[in-house]
Structure formats: C-alpha cells, structure tokens
Scaffold this active site. Structure first.
Site, short mmCIF file in Angstrom:
data_model
loop_
_atom_site.label_atom_id
_atom_site.label_comp_id
_atom_site.label_asym_id
_atom_site.label_seq_id
_atom_site.Cartn_x
_atom_site.Cartn_y
_atom_site.Cartn_z
N TYR A 172 0.85 -1.20 0.00
CA TYR A 172 0.00 0.00 0.00
C TYR A 172 0.88 1.24 0.00
O TYR A 172 1.76 1.38 0.86
CB TYR A 172 -0.92 0.02 1.23
CG TYR A 172 -1.83 1.22 1.26
CD1 TYR A 172 -2.84 1.35 0.31
CD2 TYR A 172 -1.69 2.23 2.21
CE1 TYR A 172 -3.69 2.46 0.30
CE2 TYR A 172 -2.54 3.34 2.21
CZ TYR A 172 -3.53 3.44 1.26
OH TYR A 172 -4.37 4.53 1.26
N ASP A 226 9.30 3.25 0.42
CA ASP A 226 8.17 3.95 1.02
C ASP A 226 8.28 3.77 2.52
O ASP A 226 7.91 2.74 3.08
CB ASP A 226 6.85 3.37 0.48
CG ASP A 226 5.63 3.98 1.16
OD1 ASP A 226 5.82 4.74 2.13
OD2 ASP A 226 4.51 3.70 0.73
N LYS A 246 3.32 10.33 8.11
CA LYS A 246 2.82 9.83 9.39
C LYS A 246 3.62 10.33 10.60
O LYS A 246 3.55 11.50 10.92
CB LYS A 246 2.74 8.30 9.36
CG LYS A 246 1.68 7.81 8.35
CD LYS A 246 1.15 6.45 8.66
CE LYS A 246 0.10 6.05 7.64
NZ LYS A 246 -0.99 5.28 8.10
C1 LIG Z 1 3.29 2.60 3.56
C2 LIG Z 1 2.30 3.68 3.29
N1 LIG Z 1 2.50 4.50 2.26
C3 LIG Z 1 1.65 5.51 1.99
C4 LIG Z 1 0.54 5.72 2.77
C5 LIG Z 1 -0.39 6.83 2.47
O1 LIG Z 1 -0.27 7.82 3.44
P1 LIG Z 1 -1.46 8.88 3.66
O2 LIG Z 1 -2.59 8.14 4.25
O3 LIG Z 1 -0.85 9.89 4.58
O4 LIG Z 1 -1.78 9.46 2.33
C6 LIG Z 1 0.31 4.88 3.88
C7 LIG Z 1 -0.88 5.08 4.73
O5 LIG Z 1 -1.29 4.23 5.49
C8 LIG Z 1 1.21 3.83 4.15
O6 LIG Z 1 1.03 3.01 5.18
#
Ligand SMILES: Cc1ncc(COP(=O)(O)O)c(C=O)c1O
Length: 458
Positions: free
Chosen positions: A153, A255, A283
């Site tokens: 994700y 990521d 986050k």
């Molecule tokens: C690994 C990862 N990348 C990207 C995102 C997306 O972040 P956001 O919800 O701040 O757009 C998340 C959100 O849970 C995530 O866990």
C-alpha cells in the site's frame, strides 16, 4: 460467527451506545459514516472524545490504551508536550504563508542528516510523497513503468492503487501476479504501467525486468510490508532489489511512510543496511500534524530545480506542521526514546510469546522497532498470498476482546499492526498483556474448534 465472537460483540455494543448513535448520524451525510474507508468496520467504529499520552477516551467515557495511534502516525503519542509547546507558539505567529520561512532548511537538514538523501521537498500526506517520488523516477529515467509488490500500500494515487488487496479469482499465479486495479476509476493506462511482483520473491522481479526491458523507472516498496500485518523482508531480498535496480538503472524507492520514524533512528536503510535512491516519509514524522517529505539524490531533485518536473502544494511546509515536525525530530525521535520504545516492545513481544505458548494458540508475534502484531498463522508469512489465509472472525474475536478490556491493541483490520509510542509506559504494557492473557485461552479454544471449518472455507 462463533459464539465467543458474538459474546464480545454484544459486550462491545453495550459499552459503546454513543458511538453507535454518532455513526448513525454520520451515515446520513458521509459515505460509510467515516472520513476514510479504512475507518469503517462492523458493527460500527468507536468514536473518540479525546486523547492524551498513550490513551484515548470514547464518547461513552471508556478509556483505552492506544496502540492504533492514528494508523501508526503517532509514535509521539497524543499531545506530546514538546510538540504541543512548539505548535502553540506557532499558532499565534501565522498558520499559513505560502511563502518560504526558516524552518524549511532546518527540517531539511534534520532529514538529510538522518536519512541517506541529499535533498527533500515537503508535503502533507504519504499519498503525496509516493506520488511525487514515482513521477520524479519516471522523469529521471524517461520510463513510464514501475514495479510494485502485490499487497503493498502506497496511498491513493492511480499508480499506487494496483494490486493492493486483489481477490483470488483475479490475481493469477503467485510466480506471475496479475495487475488488478484497486477499485473503479483507476484508468487502464495507469494499471498497465504498474508491473506487479511478489514480495520476497526476486524471481518475479527479474521476470518483470525481462518482460519490460529498459522500461522500468522504479521499484517502490515498503521495506517491511505493513499492509499485511507485519511481513519481514527475508535475508537478501532488499539487497537483491538494490542490485537489480542498479543493474537496470532503475530507481529504488523505499516507502518509509511507516518505517521511517518507527523502525529506528535512520529508518529502514540504516536498519537493513540497504540504501535506496529515494525515500518517502509521512505519518509519525509530523508528531500528530500532517507532514510528509520525499528525498533523493541532488541529481534527481535537480529536475524540480530546472522546472522539468512540477511539484507544488498550498499546504506544503505550513508553519504549524513544520514546527511540529522539528519538535518531533529533535525531542521525540531521539535515541533515548528509541531505546525506551525498544524496551517496551521487547516486554510486549516476550509477554505475547509466553501467553501464545501457554494458551496453545497457533500464532506467532512479528515485531520491528515500534511496531508489532499477533499473526494468527502457523508459520511466518512471506507475502500477500500467505496473509489472506487469516481467519478473520478469529482476528475479530482477538480485537474486540482486547478493546472490551480497554486496550486498542492495533487499528481495526487484520492487515494492520500495533505501534508503541514514546509516551507508553511499562504499566501500559502490563495492562495490555493482562488483557491478552484473558483473551488468549478463549481464542485458542475457538481456533481449535473452528480449524476444520475455516480450512474448508479457504
Ligand atoms: C506505507 C504507506 N504508504 C503511503 C501511505 C499513504 O499515506 P497517507 O494516508 O498519509 O496518504 C500509507 C498510509 O497508510 C502507508 O502506510
């Protein structure tokens, strides 16, 4: 549904009538009655009244030890005093400028000195960070395709919403996984540009390079896949990806929206000793405020400097989030605090392991840095296909059982994991373990009784 789960759901509904009522109101105007699909679950989600430190209270006045922490975005815990102080000061000196200010270079310095990147740009969400990283990689290589891993994700933009939670009839062979759009509205062209591989399986990555010679701009992955509970990279996997990327002149994007702040001081590159070309942060770097960043080599970022790649955003570097971010890097994500969280994590994991062994539950405990999860599997999962075999009713039994005992052991959904904040204490961990000790025997019994039935369903 097994009777023990029904029993926990009955208790849940008796304890939380105000959440049920609030959810009903929300449903009239807001799809699913929630602001993000991930917040919706049956029978209804808990509505929060307030939070402080390691705990929150719901509308009915029930108190919970919080290991959800906004889907892992609050390694700082709620209202961390250093963050609050910094933010309160900023609230009186302008909350948005849309113009540069001095905190920008300060935070950029913090990030570049901690992570292996030379240059950063800021945003507000993880989705933005991964979206811009992918675009930059495409621009830097002149290629359109990327590789992502099934089950991974990376937010909500079109390039990320492919094979996030594909269903068995659609996802093809594990050695050659299909590209499955993550819902309607993702253009076919976007899906075609996302090649899908299997986590922990370098052969599937090599296959994608072979099938798309000279066409792969980037590989994007979470170094620890945290959209399937907690799935560790097996020895050699990340290094193998690094080598393949170097060989094919493809950019490796970590990521680190979750791992960046929570795995340890230097994020995943330090933890695993593998250096990516780009990282995405969000986050927990904001300490409770919307803050994200993506960073890479100066040579790649020069594409932005030269106006060849466009990056902007009204909310970028808004001073409140930046003040929160600076306080977070300097006073929350400190080596002392990592040591504190590591100590609590060890206590929690050791405690879980003992209780699992004592109860006869067929499960293991996965953990890394501030994160961990009870994994209801007989052996370690290696990829998304292993993860989908979870007994979801058994997991619900665990989660509602813990919540009914005042411990939100992780966000709702079995693809998530717990976070331990710097404000959690030994007493919080003791309470967490005491709740699990109460829940585990019933869980083990239900697991044994359900075993045959669940195998038949899958
Ligand atoms: C690994 C990862 N990348 C990207 C995102 C997306 O972040 P956001 O919800 O701040 O757009 C998340 C959100 O849970 C995530 O866990």
């Amino acid at each position: 549904m097994h009777p023990e789960l029904q029993h926990e759901l009955d208790i849940f509904e008796r304890r939380t009538p105000k959440s049920a009522e609030a959810h009903k109101k929300n449903l009239k105007r807001i799809p699913l009655g929630v602001a993000s699909n991930y917040r919706a679950y049956d029978p209804y989600p808990i509505f929060v009244e307030e939070a402080q430190g390691s705990r929150f209270r719901d509308l009915d006045g029930n108190e919970y030890i919080d290991h959800n922490l906004c889907f892992g975005a609050l390694m700082a815990g709620h209202c961390h005093p250093a963050v609050m102080k910094a933010v309160e000061k900023r609230l009186h000196t302008g909350t948005m400028f849309g113009m540069p200010h001095n905190m920008e270079w300060e935070l950029a310095e913090e990030i570049c000195s901690r992570f292996r990147v030379e240059s950063v740009r800021f945003g507000s969400s993880g989705t933005e960070a991964t979206m811009h990283a992918v675009r930059l990689a495409r621009a830097a290589t002149g290629r359109d395709k990327i590789i992502k891993f099934e089950g991974g994700y990376h937010g909500l933009h079109d390039s990320a919403l492919v094979s996030v939670k594909p269903h068995a009839p659609d996802f093809g062979d594990v050695h050659d996984p299909a590209q499955v759009p993550g819902g309607l509205g993702v253009p076919k062209a976007a899906v075609a540009n996302v090649q899908v591989a299997t986590f922990n399986d370098l052969a599937t990555v090599e296959l994608r390079f072979k099938q798309n010679p000279g066409e792969i701009a980037a590989i994007i992955l979470e170094p620890i896949m945290m959209n399937v509970g907690l799935c560790m990279p097996q020895p050699g996997f990340l290094k193998g990806l690094r080598e393949l990327c170097t060989k094919h002149r493809t950019l490796l994007i970590f990521d680190e929206v979750k791992t960046g702040a929570k795995l340890g001081w230097g994020g995943a590159s330090e933890y695993f000793g593998v250096t990516p070309d780009m990282i995405c942060l969000a986050k927990s770097i904001g300490g409770g405020f919307p803050l994200a960043a993506f960073g890479t080599h100066r040579s790649v970022m020069d594409l932005i400097s030269q106006h060849k790649v466009f990056h902007g955003g009204t909310y970028n570097t808004n001073p409140v989030s930046m003040a929160a971010g600076l306080a977070t890097f300097r006073e929350v994500l400190t080596r002392d605090n990592y040591a504190h969280v590591d100590k609590l994590s060890k206590k929690l994991v050791d405690g879980y392991k003992k209780i699992v062994a004592k109860s006869g539950l067929q499960a293991y405990v996965a953990s890394a840095g501030a994160n961990g999860a009870l994994m209801l599997y007989p052996k370690e999962i290696l990829n998304y296909r292993d993860w989908i075999t979870v007994d979801t009713d058994l997991w619900r039994h665990y989660w509602f059982g813990m919540v009914n005992r005042g411990v939100m052991c992780q966000p709702y959904w079995w693809d998530e994991q717990w976070t331990i904040s710097v404000q959690h204490t030994e007493a919080d961990i003791d309470k967490h373990l005491a709740a699990f000790d109460e829940v585990a025997p019933g869980l083990a019994k239900a697991q044994q009784e359900r075993g045959a039935a669940v195998v038949a369903v899958h």
